[in-house]
Design a protein around this motif. Sequence first.
Motif, PDB file in Angstrom:
ATOM      1  N   ASN A  71      43.470  25.457  33.524  1.00 46.10           N
ATOM      2  CA  ASN A  71      45.683  25.484  32.834  1.00 46.10           C
ATOM      3  C   ASN A  71      45.614  24.197  31.406  1.00 46.10           C
ATOM      4  O   ASN A  71      45.679  24.926  30.912  1.00 46.10           O
ATOM      5  CB  ASN A  71      46.226  25.486  34.378  1.00 46.10           C
ATOM      6  CG  ASN A  71      46.104  26.819  34.955  1.00 46.10           C
ATOM      7  OD1 ASN A  71      45.665  27.345  35.011  1.00 46.10           O
ATOM      8  ND2 ASN A  71      46.823  26.181  35.841  1.00 46.10           N
ATOM      9  N   ASN A  94      40.554  32.660  40.728  1.00 42.03           N
ATOM     10  CA  ASN A  94      41.651  32.633  41.122  1.00 42.03           C
ATOM     11  C   ASN A  94      41.918  32.728  39.030  1.00 42.03           C
ATOM     12  O   ASN A  94      43.314  33.487  39.032  1.00 42.03           O
ATOM     13  CB  ASN A  94      42.292  32.306  41.887  1.00 42.03           C
ATOM     14  CG  ASN A  94      41.414  32.778  43.223  1.00 42.03           C
ATOM     15  OD1 ASN A  94      40.770  33.840  43.347  1.00 42.03           O
ATOM     16  ND2 ASN A  94      42.037  31.501  44.321  1.00 42.03           N
ATOM     17  N   HIS A  95      41.348  32.384  38.214  1.00 44.79           N
ATOM     18  CA  HIS A  95      41.745  31.583  37.280  1.00 44.79           C
ATOM     19  C   HIS A  95      41.601  33.029  36.366  1.00 44.79           C
ATOM     20  O   HIS A  95      40.955  34.355  35.998  1.00 44.79           O
ATOM     21  CB  HIS A  95      41.017  30.453  36.814  1.00 44.79           C
ATOM     22  CG  HIS A  95      42.568  30.046  35.860  1.00 44.79           C
ATOM     23  ND1 HIS A  95      42.188  30.651  33.909  1.00 44.79           N
ATOM     24  CD2 HIS A  95      43.005  29.211  35.641  1.00 44.79           C
ATOM     25  CE1 HIS A  95      42.894  30.222  34.163  1.00 44.79           C
ATOM     26  NE2 HIS A  95      43.451  28.503  34.226  1.00 44.79           N
ATOM     27  N   PRO A  96      42.577  33.179  35.776  1.00 44.39           N
ATOM     28  CA  PRO A  96      42.789  34.551  35.119  1.00 44.39           C
ATOM     29  C   PRO A  96      41.461  34.980  33.735  1.00 44.39           C
ATOM     30  O   PRO A  96      41.555  36.008  32.434  1.00 44.39           O
ATOM     31  CB  PRO A  96      44.259  34.822  34.653  1.00 44.39           C
ATOM     32  CG  PRO A  96      44.695  32.920  34.563  1.00 44.39           C
ATOM     33  CD  PRO A  96      44.097  33.318  35.744  1.00 44.39           C
ATOM     34  N   THR A  97      41.076  33.259  32.751  1.00 52.20           N
ATOM     35  CA  THR A  97      40.842  33.362  31.653  1.00 52.20           C
ATOM     36  C   THR A  97      39.713  32.455  31.891  1.00 52.20           C
ATOM     37  O   THR A  97      38.746  32.408  30.818  1.00 52.20           O
ATOM     38  CB  THR A  97      41.557  32.933  30.724  1.00 52.20           C
ATOM     39  OG1 THR A  97      42.053  31.889  30.541  1.00 52.20           O
ATOM     40  CG2 THR A  97      43.076  33.784  30.759  1.00 52.20           C
ATOM     41  N   ARG A 130      34.586  38.051  32.668  1.00 48.56           N
ATOM     42  CA  ARG A 130      34.415  36.710  32.515  1.00 48.56           C
ATOM     43  C   ARG A 130      33.119  35.969  33.362  1.00 48.56           C
ATOM     44  O   ARG A 130      33.431  34.738  32.870  1.00 48.56           O
ATOM     45  CB  ARG A 130      35.530  35.945  33.251  1.00 48.56           C
ATOM     46  CG  ARG A 130      36.565  36.215  33.043  1.00 48.56           C
ATOM     47  CD  ARG A 130      38.692  35.537  34.207  1.00 48.56           C
ATOM     48  NE  ARG A 130      37.629  36.143  34.901  1.00 48.56           N
ATOM     49  CZ  ARG A 130      37.922  34.843  35.981  1.00 48.56           C
ATOM     50  NH1 ARG A 130      37.827  34.207  35.746  1.00 48.56           N
ATOM     51  NH2 ARG A 130      38.365  35.777  37.480  1.00 48.56           N
TER      52      ARG A 130
END
Length: 371
Positions: free
Chosen positions: A199, A228-231, A258
């Motif tokens: 983040n 789980n992280h979007p980017t 990713r």
Amino acid sequence: MQLLQNQNIFLTTGLKEGQDISFENGLIKDVKPSSANFKSESKYILPGFIDLQIYGAAGKLFSADPTIGNIRIIEEQLLQEGTTSFLICLATNTPEVFNQCISVIKAYRSEARNCLGLHLEGPFINPEKRGAHVREYIRKASLDEIKSLLDFGDGTIKMMTLAPELQDDEVIQYLLDHDVVVSLGHSSATFDQATRAYNQGIQTTTHLFNAMSALQHRAPGIPTAVFNHPTAMASIIADGLHVDFEVVNVAAKVMKERLFIITDAVTECSSGPYQHVAVDGKFVMPDGTLSGSAMTMLQSIKNCVDRCDISLADAINMATYYPAKLMKMENEIGQLSLNAQANFVVLDEELNIAQVFYKGEEIKLNKAASI
């Protein structure tokens, strides 16, 4: 203007049959449906491979003998293998060795071909997850040290692997502010710590599952945080030894664009702190600790397709377009598009290397490479 007609071309969206690709002055000028009336050969054209973590090739471990002559030899061997862009990686070492390697890359960059710069894997990692890294060289970074390191690097340091749970936020932010891609790796970070790091701007993860907190049902660890992280992105070693093929399969299904391939390849070396010994298709340290791989990018693609149930189109993107996007170079390398560098690999019907082009110039191959 050079023209290859009626070809089967892998674009980022998948295979396009019957295409013409033209290139001039090292750049792609057009890719369009062919009007040629002859039958296309059973060949595939795909972007040149991008390896963001490799230590050496052709018997030359760069950190053990950092010379311009050796980086030239490494570049040429990788071009033979279809790797048209790479970061030469340095494992945790002394400041003196780091400075020697940086000095060579600085002196060489005006004539560099496929070497994009340096990936520093350490020394700012967690000793608990050091793997084959030398413990005595591992340390916490200070902001002044990072400033001096980047000043001395003068733009050659493109990526750094570190353990965010042991580094000050100001250190990580300084790296990000100075266009260094920061990769979370060799780390004991918890799920919460890793999520916080992503983040805050850490873009990627070094060799997913290796040398990091594990995915457990009561301690989700780094893999779950990046899943789980979007980017946040991650590299993975697809040799079946560092990571089981079924786990590569799962990671690819979850992460999609990713996740990208690295070789993490080393070469035999009998001097210095990293003495890699070849044993049964892998490299180990003298004490038996698993070190780098013996893979090429092409072999990695083959493993993804044959052993991990990943489509050929997706595996090619994992070796080309996705790492280019991480480096914010996707308009230059990693895809066959207008004004991108004319870096591409031609595979025959058996997925052997038939030709390699770098900036529009065909590389003379010593012998056929295959996967």
